[in-house]
Design a protein around this motif. Structure first.
Motif, PDB file in Angstrom:
ATOM      1  N   GLY A  52      26.648  46.211  -2.328  1.00  0.00           N
ATOM      2  CA  GLY A  52      25.971  47.267  -1.617  1.00  0.00           C
ATOM      3  C   GLY A  52      24.698  47.223  -1.376  1.00  0.00           C
ATOM      4  O   GLY A  52      23.800  46.862  -2.086  1.00  0.00           O
ATOM      5  N   GLU A  53      24.350  47.648  -0.242  1.00  0.00           N
ATOM      6  CA  GLU A  53      22.816  47.448   0.357  1.00  0.00           C
ATOM      7  C   GLU A  53      22.525  48.463   1.524  1.00  0.00           C
ATOM      8  O   GLU A  53      23.577  49.200   2.007  1.00  0.00           O
ATOM      9  N   TYR A  54      21.310  48.677   1.742  1.00  0.00           N
ATOM     10  CA  TYR A  54      20.716  49.229   2.805  1.00  0.00           C
ATOM     11  C   TYR A  54      20.816  48.068   3.946  1.00  0.00           C
ATOM     12  O   TYR A  54      20.553  47.022   4.088  1.00  0.00           O
ATOM     13  N   HIS A  55      21.425  48.857   4.989  1.00  0.00           N
ATOM     14  CA  HIS A  55      21.787  47.712   6.121  1.00  0.00           C
ATOM     15  C   HIS A  55      20.489  47.352   7.011  1.00  0.00           C
ATOM     16  O   HIS A  55      20.597  46.614   7.691  1.00  0.00           O
ATOM     17  N   ASP A  56      19.290  48.008   6.877  1.00  0.00           N
ATOM     18  CA  ASP A  56      17.894  47.551   7.134  1.00  0.00           C
ATOM     19  C   ASP A  56      17.200  46.928   6.193  1.00  0.00           C
ATOM     20  O   ASP A  56      15.904  46.841   6.531  1.00  0.00           O
ATOM     21  N   SER A  58      16.126  43.423   4.856  1.00  0.00           N
ATOM     22  CA  SER A  58      16.162  42.001   5.087  1.00  0.00           C
ATOM     23  C   SER A  58      16.342  41.169   3.784  1.00  0.00           C
ATOM     24  O   SER A  58      16.856  40.077   3.686  1.00  0.00           O
ATOM     25  N   VAL A  59      15.523  41.716   2.666  1.00  0.00           N
ATOM     26  CA  VAL A  59      15.765  40.757   1.453  1.00  0.00           C
ATOM     27  C   VAL A  59      17.322  40.995   1.123  1.00  0.00           C
ATOM     28  O   VAL A  59      17.765  39.774   0.513  1.00  0.00           O
ATOM     29  N   ALA A  60      17.846  42.400   1.101  1.00  0.00           N
ATOM     30  CA  ALA A  60      19.297  42.235   0.634  1.00  0.00           C
ATOM     31  C   ALA A  60      20.042  41.302   1.366  1.00  0.00           C
ATOM     32  O   ALA A  60      20.838  40.842   0.903  1.00  0.00           O
ATOM     33  N   HIS A  61      20.049  41.198   2.765  1.00  0.00           N
ATOM     34  CA  HIS A  61      20.709  40.414   3.517  1.00  0.00           C
ATOM     35  C   HIS A  61      20.529  38.904   3.170  1.00  0.00           C
ATOM     36  O   HIS A  61      21.316  38.296   3.039  1.00  0.00           O
ATOM     37  N   TRP A  62      19.190  38.551   3.129  1.00  0.00           N
ATOM     38  CA  TRP A  62      18.961  37.212   2.419  1.00  0.00           C
ATOM     39  C   TRP A  62      19.687  36.883   1.363  1.00  0.00           C
ATOM     40  O   TRP A  62      20.265  35.819   1.224  1.00  0.00           O
ATOM     41  N   LEU A  63      19.530  37.667   0.238  1.00  0.00           N
ATOM     42  CA  LEU A  63      20.054  37.761  -1.113  1.00  0.00           C
ATOM     43  C   LEU A  63      21.746  37.492  -1.074  1.00  0.00           C
ATOM     44  O   LEU A  63      22.236  36.572  -1.521  1.00  0.00           O
ATOM     45  N   GLU A  64      22.265  38.187  -0.114  1.00  0.00           N
ATOM     46  CA  GLU A  64      23.806  38.235   0.084  1.00  0.00           C
ATOM     47  C   GLU A  64      24.310  36.814   0.750  1.00  0.00           C
ATOM     48  O   GLU A  64      25.118  35.943   0.143  1.00  0.00           O
ATOM     49  N   LEU A  65      23.360  36.222   1.509  1.00  0.00           N
ATOM     50  CA  LEU A  65      23.396  35.057   2.079  1.00  0.00           C
ATOM     51  C   LEU A  65      23.415  33.957   0.960  1.00  0.00           C
ATOM     52  O   LEU A  65      24.347  33.090   1.069  1.00  0.00           O
ATOM     53  N   GLU A  66      22.356  33.989   0.292  1.00  0.00           N
ATOM     54  CA  GLU A  66      22.045  32.813  -0.841  1.00  0.00           C
ATOM     55  C   GLU A  66      23.122  32.986  -1.976  1.00  0.00           C
ATOM     56  O   GLU A  66      23.888  31.966  -2.322  1.00  0.00           O
ATOM     57  N   ILE A  67      23.603  34.076  -2.219  1.00  0.00           N
ATOM     58  CA  ILE A  67      24.974  34.192  -3.124  1.00  0.00           C
ATOM     59  C   ILE A  67      26.183  33.666  -2.569  1.00  0.00           C
ATOM     60  O   ILE A  67      27.008  32.991  -3.384  1.00  0.00           O
TER      61      ILE A  67
END
Length: 88
Positions: A52-56, A58-67
């Motif tokens: 679950g994340e805010y679409h804008d 970038s830290v959440a997107h990066w963390l999703e990629l790393e996980i």
């Protein structure tokens, strides 16, 4: 010469210290802090992982990629995404 060394050393230590700062903090369902390694270990045991994340954010997107990368090292991974346009 001392002034140049002082400026260089201050800049060097600022860079080294800045690298240790986390840009995120993970919490469990009870609101307690959880380390990244614990998230990866528990993700290895799960069949479904939801982000679950805010679409804008970038830290959440990066963390999703790393996980995703770390989980896929130890087991097969299938990714699905919800990406619908507002007019659809």
């Amino acid at each position: 010469m001392k002034t140049i060394f002082l400026i260089f050393s201050m800049g060097f230590f600022t860079i080294v210290i800045a690298q240790n700062k986390q840009s995120y903090q993970i919490f469990n369902q009870n609101g307690r802090k959880v380390c990244y390694k614990k998230i990866i270990n528990s993700s290895q045991k799960s069949d479904v992982l939801l982000f679950g994340e805010y679409h804008d954010n970038s830290v959440a997107h990066w963390l999703e990629l790393e996980i995703s990368k770390d989980v896929s090292k130890k087991r097969n991974l299938v990714l699905g995404a919800e990406m619908l346009e507002a007019d659809n």
